[in-house]
Each structure stands twice: as C-alpha cells, then as structure tokens.
Design an enzyme around this catalytic site. Structure first.
Site, PDB file in Angstrom:
ATOM      1  N   HIS A  20       0.830  -1.208   0.000  1.00 18.32           N
ATOM      2  CA  HIS A  20       0.000   0.000   0.000  1.00 18.32           C
ATOM      3  C   HIS A  20       0.866   1.259   0.000  1.00 18.32           C
ATOM      4  CE1 HIS A  20      -4.119  -1.695   0.711  1.00 18.32           C
ATOM      5  NE2 HIS A  20      -3.341  -2.758   0.786  1.00 18.32           N
ATOM      6  N   ASP A 110      -5.635   6.169   1.633  1.00 16.51           N
ATOM      7  CA  ASP A 110      -5.826   4.776   1.236  1.00 16.51           C
ATOM      8  C   ASP A 110      -7.283   4.404   1.521  1.00 16.51           C
ATOM      9  OD1 ASP A 110      -5.750   1.862   1.316  1.00 16.51           O
ATOM     10  OD2 ASP A 110      -3.575   2.068   1.412  1.00 16.51           O
ATOM     11  N   THR A 132      -6.141   0.677  -3.944  1.00 20.91           N
ATOM     12  CA  THR A 132      -4.905   0.014  -4.401  1.00 20.91           C
ATOM     13  C   THR A 132      -5.200  -1.341  -5.052  1.00 20.91           C
ATOM     14  OG1 THR A 132      -4.589  -1.031  -2.256  1.00 20.91           O
ATOM     15  CG2 THR A 132      -3.503   1.096  -2.574  1.00 20.91           C
ATOM     16  N   GLN A 333      12.335  -5.327  -6.387  1.00 20.21           N
ATOM     17  CA  GLN A 333      11.705  -6.235  -7.366  1.00 20.21           C
ATOM     18  C   GLN A 333      11.722  -5.685  -8.798  1.00 20.21           C
ATOM     19  OE1 GLN A 333       8.528  -8.841  -6.231  1.00 20.21           O
ATOM     20  NE2 GLN A 333       7.125  -7.764  -7.548  1.00 20.21           N
ATOM     21  N   TRP A 351      -1.711  -7.088  -6.244  1.00 15.55           N
ATOM     22  CA  TRP A 351      -2.028  -6.174  -7.354  1.00 15.55           C
ATOM     23  C   TRP A 351      -0.797  -5.400  -7.822  1.00 15.55           C
ATOM     24  CZ3 TRP A 351      -4.711  -6.122 -11.323  1.00 15.55           C
ATOM     25  CH2 TRP A 351      -5.023  -4.962 -12.034  1.00 15.55           C
ATOM     26  N   ASN A 352       0.087  -4.994  -6.883  1.00 14.55           N
ATOM     27  CA  ASN A 352       1.290  -4.278  -7.327  1.00 14.55           C
ATOM     28  C   ASN A 352       2.190  -5.176  -8.155  1.00 14.55           C
ATOM     29  OD1 ASN A 352       1.085  -1.592  -5.856  1.00 14.55           O
ATOM     30  ND2 ASN A 352       0.769  -3.079  -4.224  1.00 14.55           N
ATOM     31  N   SER A 353       2.414  -6.390  -7.687  1.00 11.74           N
ATOM     32  CA  SER A 353       3.277  -7.304  -8.436  1.00 11.74           C
ATOM     33  C   SER A 353       2.674  -7.581  -9.809  1.00 11.74           C
ATOM     34  CB  SER A 353       3.460  -8.619  -7.668  1.00 11.74           C
ATOM     35  OG  SER A 353       4.196  -8.366  -6.489  1.00 11.74           O
ATOM     36  N   GLU A 356       3.308  -4.633 -11.923  1.00  9.25           N
ATOM     37  CA  GLU A 356       4.733  -4.518 -12.225  1.00  9.25           C
ATOM     38  C   GLU A 356       5.121  -5.500 -13.335  1.00  9.25           C
ATOM     39  OE1 GLU A 356       6.537  -5.057  -8.369  1.00  9.25           O
ATOM     40  OE2 GLU A 356       5.550  -3.264  -7.591  1.00  9.25           O
ATOM     41  N   GLN A 373      -5.829 -11.949  -4.668  1.00  9.66           N
ATOM     42  CA  GLN A 373      -4.840 -12.508  -5.592  1.00  9.66           C
ATOM     43  C   GLN A 373      -5.457 -13.501  -6.571  1.00  9.66           C
ATOM     44  OE1 GLN A 373      -2.181 -14.107  -2.657  1.00  9.66           O
ATOM     45  NE2 GLN A 373      -1.860 -12.090  -1.742  1.00  9.66           N
TER      46      GLN A 373
HETATM   47  N1  UDP Z   1       8.622  -6.192  -3.381  1.00  4.88           N
HETATM   48  C1  UDP Z   1       9.920  -5.746  -3.323  1.00  4.88           C
HETATM   49  N2  UDP Z   1      10.899  -6.660  -3.092  1.00  4.88           N
HETATM   50  C2  UDP Z   1      10.668  -7.972  -2.923  1.00  4.88           C
HETATM   51  C3  UDP Z   1       9.336  -8.428  -3.000  1.00  4.88           C
HETATM   52  C4  UDP Z   1       8.335  -7.506  -3.239  1.00  4.88           C
HETATM   53  O1  UDP Z   1      10.214  -4.567  -3.492  1.00  4.88           O
HETATM   54  O2  UDP Z   1      11.623  -8.710  -2.707  1.00  4.88           O
HETATM   55  C5  UDP Z   1       7.560  -5.183  -3.610  1.00  4.88           C
HETATM   56  C6  UDP Z   1       6.892  -5.337  -4.952  1.00  4.88           C
HETATM   57  O3  UDP Z   1       7.625  -4.645  -5.938  1.00  4.88           O
HETATM   58  C7  UDP Z   1       5.500  -4.776  -4.699  1.00  4.88           C
HETATM   59  C8  UDP Z   1       5.277  -4.977  -3.199  1.00  4.88           C
HETATM   60  O4  UDP Z   1       6.523  -5.346  -2.644  1.00  4.88           O
HETATM   61  O5  UDP Z   1       5.459  -3.409  -5.030  1.00  4.88           O
HETATM   62  C9  UDP Z   1       4.290  -6.077  -2.883  1.00  4.88           C
HETATM   63  O6  UDP Z   1       3.009  -5.656  -3.196  1.00  4.88           O
HETATM   64  P1  UDP Z   1       1.925  -6.665  -3.773  1.00  4.88           P
HETATM   65  O7  UDP Z   1       0.665  -5.887  -3.957  1.00  4.88           O
HETATM   66  O8  UDP Z   1       2.422  -7.353  -4.973  1.00  4.88           O
HETATM   67  O9  UDP Z   1       1.759  -7.775  -2.670  1.00  4.88           O
HETATM   68  P2  UDP Z   1       1.549  -7.756  -1.078  1.00  4.88           P
HETATM   69  O10 UDP Z   1       2.892  -7.702  -0.489  1.00  4.88           O
HETATM   70  O11 UDP Z   1       0.711  -6.548  -0.735  1.00  4.88           O
HETATM   71  O12 UDP Z   1       0.862  -9.051  -0.819  1.00  4.88           O
END
Ligand code: UDP
Length: 459
Positions: A20, A110, A132, A333, A351-353, A356, A373
């Site tokens: 977030h 948020d 988000t 990442q 959602w971020n992954s 990405e 997910q």
């Molecule tokens: N991420 C990172 N390094 C890692 C693993 C994940 O920077 O080794 C970041 C990734 O780029 C993303 C966030 O952590 O922006 C994870 O957000 P996501 O919504 O994918 O999953 P959540 O962690 O909320 O389940």
C-alpha cells in the site's frame, strides 16, 4: 519557491504495508513532479523506511509506534487503534501546516482508511480516496456493500456474472468472499471502503483505461474512480521523473546488488524470479514443492524468501549448486523484473506485483494464495493472457509437476510466444497510459488543475 507557485498541498496517507505504501508514495511523487507539494504521512513504525526526494515525510500514529501491526497482534484491535490514534494525529498534522505558506488542501487517503475522509471534512479540506486494488475487485466488493450481491458465495451460486466482468468461478473469487468467516475483520475493512465514499471529492484507482475500462464502466453506477495507474516508478514507463527507479520505501533491507551481479552472469530470459510479496506465508509443504519444481526443471532461479520464512526451506535445497539459483530475503523487485536475464515471474498476484509484471512485460505464473490474488490471477491468465495460473491439488497445494508444466508453457514453445507477444503489448499500453497525454496522465492533470483552482482565491 513554494510561495510563488503554490499549487496546493496534498497529504498522502497509505495503509502501512509495503503493497500500500508503494503505490501511494508513487502517486505522491507524480503529484510532486507536477508541482504540487506532496507530503507522505505514515506511521511512526514505518516512517523510517521512506526515502523519496521531492516529497515531505511526516509521522502519524497507529498506536503501535514500536512494532506496528505485529505489536498489535490482532487485526481488529490494530484497525480500531489506527482509526482512533490515526484520526487524532492526522488532524494534528493538518493543523501544523494551517498557518504556514503551504496549508493542506487535500488528503489522499488509502481506501482502507475511510476515517481519514472524516478528518479531512472536519478540517474543512478536500478528501480523495485511493484504491490500491483492481477495478474488478472493487466492483465485486462495492456490489456487496450496496446490497446488490449477497454473501455467502458458493460453488453452487457461481460462475458469478457481473456487468463488465468475465464469468467468475468460485476459484477466482477473493478468499474473503469464498470464506467470509476466515478473516472477518479484513472483510469488514474491504466493505468499509465504500461506507462514506459518496462524500469523497475524488476517487482514484491504481489501474488504467485500456486494462480495466470495461470493468470500471460495468460498476459506474456504484463506484466511479479516476484510473491513474499504473503507479510504477517512472524509469520503467514514461521516464519523465528523473532518477525514479524505485518506490522509495523498503520495509526490509534489499539485497539488490548481489542479485544484479548474479543476474549479469545469466543468459537472456533464462531465470525464473519468484516472489510472494510482503505478506503471504507458505507452508513447508508448499516450499518443498516449489524447491522440487525448480530443481527438476533445471532452470536458473532467484527466489525471494523473507527472513521470517527462511526456516521453512528444505535443507537439501539450500545445499544445491549456488550457480543454479539464489535465495535472498528481499530485493528491489522492479530492478530484477527489468533485467533481461529474467524470463518468468512466479507471483502471488498481489495487485502491485501484477501491475509490475505487466508494465515490464514479464510473462507470469500465478500462484495466488489469499485475498484478491485469486481474481488477479484469473485476469493474468484469461483476460490479458500474459501468463498462466498454476493449478492446486485438492488440498490447495501447487505440486512440483504442475509448476514444471507451467515453466514449460511460459518459457518454451508456441504458447510462450503468444504470452510474450501479449506481455509486450500490455507493456506498451501501460507506458502509454501514464505518458504525456495518456488516460491516466490526463486524470492526474485534471486533479492537479482542480487543486490549483482551489488555492487561487487564497493567493
Ligand atoms: N517487493 C519488493 N521486493 C521484494 C518483494 C516484493 O520490493 O523482494 C515489492 C513489490 O515490488 C510490490 C510490493 O513489494 O510493489 C508487494 O506488493 P503486492 O501488492 O504485490 O503484494 P503484497 O505484499 O501486498 O501481498
């Protein structure tokens, strides 16, 4: 400088988890790049993780200043405390700027924290909710909130047919809806996002028109958001924000340098990058299957296993040839995904992954575990066709045989070519959305223009 060209001051308030903080911080940077004063307000426990030039950083309290969520130990207790302490300290922060040259004009909060809108209104300033999650997921939850869809959803009542969305099977539904008793406090929070939304001055969603325009339109009578995504650092998309290669927040120490050095020694598109994000916790059995799949497939791999999860890795796996793969606790990442050696992203489909992987054009294997997910994985496989979703066995475990099959599908043969073509297409569309004149960029410009119009009379 601020005095002369004051375009408004926005406080951006994320829920304090990595998934977030990242998109909201990115939004703050976008606003700052367009001349708006942006201040990220986050909890005392997470404030030290922020390192982003051009934006201000301020602490508020969730009541657990030493340990955040883990210190609270219980979701319900945590959310209640955050609402109380957060409202009080956010209010104080807005007051702090009141008689300065840069009073706060708007709080972008948020959507998990609807109480922030109440604070903004009490203070007589504007409030904007930032979602988000995907528009599709928001569509489902908003329908439930508005009584247009009833729980429980069961295998018998699915596939679910909703306007703008593909038919959703039981396995595609967010787990909070499949099993409403599993995390009642999270389910209540997801529904509370819509509780006072009709009072918000703006609603934003981290998605874009080409990606989910149809899905957002299908629910527009209940939920209308400006699509401003993807909120991914600029260097990977439009390159208009100088030096913007990372989000600027890391709750764990990234070991990116050694990963990059190792990736440099690998051939193009030969490495599988695996990460389950910041929250998912796998069982030892699930870890064993992934490790077995990697060993038997004989592929190179870079697997992110958070410190707290490392003890579940099978001992035999750690003794494997170090040239074959690397296991690290955390990394940047985006740097990994953008490396030419990475050919496949095994992801939990947070959602971020997902955004990405899509923005960087990396074919994906979805191994969703909980929350939204499962829905994101459905879209990856069936709607955008940029990857596959691994099938679980009857006990909910993805077996090594299935993973090996997925590796083959995504990295070799005819289907992989099609997936790569689609991945490149979506990469370009993501870039277009946030570049000058793109749909998301225009929405952000509109917001900035409104902020300017608001402050004009005081100038
Ligand atoms: N991420 C990172 N390094 C890692 C693993 C994940 O920077 O080794 C970041 C990734 O780029 C993303 C966030 O952590 O922006 C994870 O957000 P996501 O919504 O994918 O999953 P959540 O962690 O909320 O389940």
């Amino acid at each position: 400088m601020e005095n002369k060209q004051f375009k408004g001051h926005v406080i951006v308030l994320p829920y304090p988890s990595q998934g977030h903080i990242n998109p909201l911080l990115q939004f703050a940077k976008r606003l700052a790049s367009k001349g708006v004063k942006a201040t990220l307000a986050t909890t005392r426990y997470t404030v030290g993780s922020i390192c982003a030039p051009r934006i201000g950083v301020e602490a508020i309290s969730d009541g657990f200043d030493e340990g955040g969520f883990s210190q609270a130990g219980n979701v319900e207790f945590y959310l209640k405390s955050f609402r109380e302490q957060g409202s009080r300290t956010l209010s104080r922060l807005i007051n702090k700027f009141k008689h300065t040259a840069t009073p706060v004009t708007c709080v972008v909060y948020d959507s998990f924290l609807p109480w922030a809108l109440d604070v903004a209104k009490q203070q007589g300033i504007y409030g904007a909710s930032f979602f988000t999650n995907s528009a599709s997921v928001c569509s489902i939850f908003s329908r439930i909130h508005h009584g247009r869809l009833s729980l429980p959803l069961t295998p018998e009542t699915t596939p679910l047919m909703l306007p703008g969305l593909p038919p959703l099977n039981f396995r595609d539904l967010p787990t909070f809806l499949r099993f409403p008793d599993s995390y009642p406090a999270y389910l209540a929070m997801k529904l509370s996002q819509f509780s006072n939304l009709n009072q918000a001055d703006w609603v934003f969603d981290n998605t874009f028109e080409d990606l989910e325009g149809k899905e957002a339109k299908g629910v527009s009578e209940l939920w209308q958001a400006k699509m401003i995504g993807p909120m991914v650092p600029s260097a990977y998309l439009d390159e208009r924000i100088k030096g913007d290669r990372g989000y600027g927040s890391s709750l764990w120490k990234p070991l990116s340098e050694e990963c990059m050095e190792w990736l440099e020694t690998k051939a193009s598109q030969s490495v599988v990058y695996i990460s389950f994000g910041s929250m998912v916790s796998l069982t030892e059995e699930e870890m064993e299957e992934i490790a077995g799949g990697l060993k038997e497939s004989d592929l190179h791999y870079l697997w992110i296993v958070r410190e707290s999860e490392q003890k579940k890795l099978p001992g035999w796996f750690l003794d494997l040839n170090k040239d074959k793969g690397m296991v690290v606790t955390w990394c940047n990442q985006l740097e990994m995904l953008s490396h030419p050696a990475v050919g496949c992203f095994v992801t939990h489909c947070g959602w971020n992954s997902t955004l990405e992987g899509l923005s960087l054009g990396v074919p994906m294997i979805g191994v969703p575990k909980w929350a939204d997910q499962l829905t994101d994985a459905k879209f990856v496989e069936e709607v955008w066709e940029i990857g596959v979703r691994a099938k679980e066995d009857g006990g909910g475990v993805v077996r090594k045989k299935e993973l090996i099959k997925c590796f083959k599908e995504v990295m070799e043969g005819e289907r992989s070519k099609e997936i790569k073509r689609n991945a490149n297409k979506w990469k370009e569309l993501a870039k277009k959305a946030i570049s000058e004149g793109g749909g998301s960029d225009e929405c952000i410009n509109d917001f900035v223009q409104h902020l300017i119009d608001i402050v004009k009379p005081i100038n």
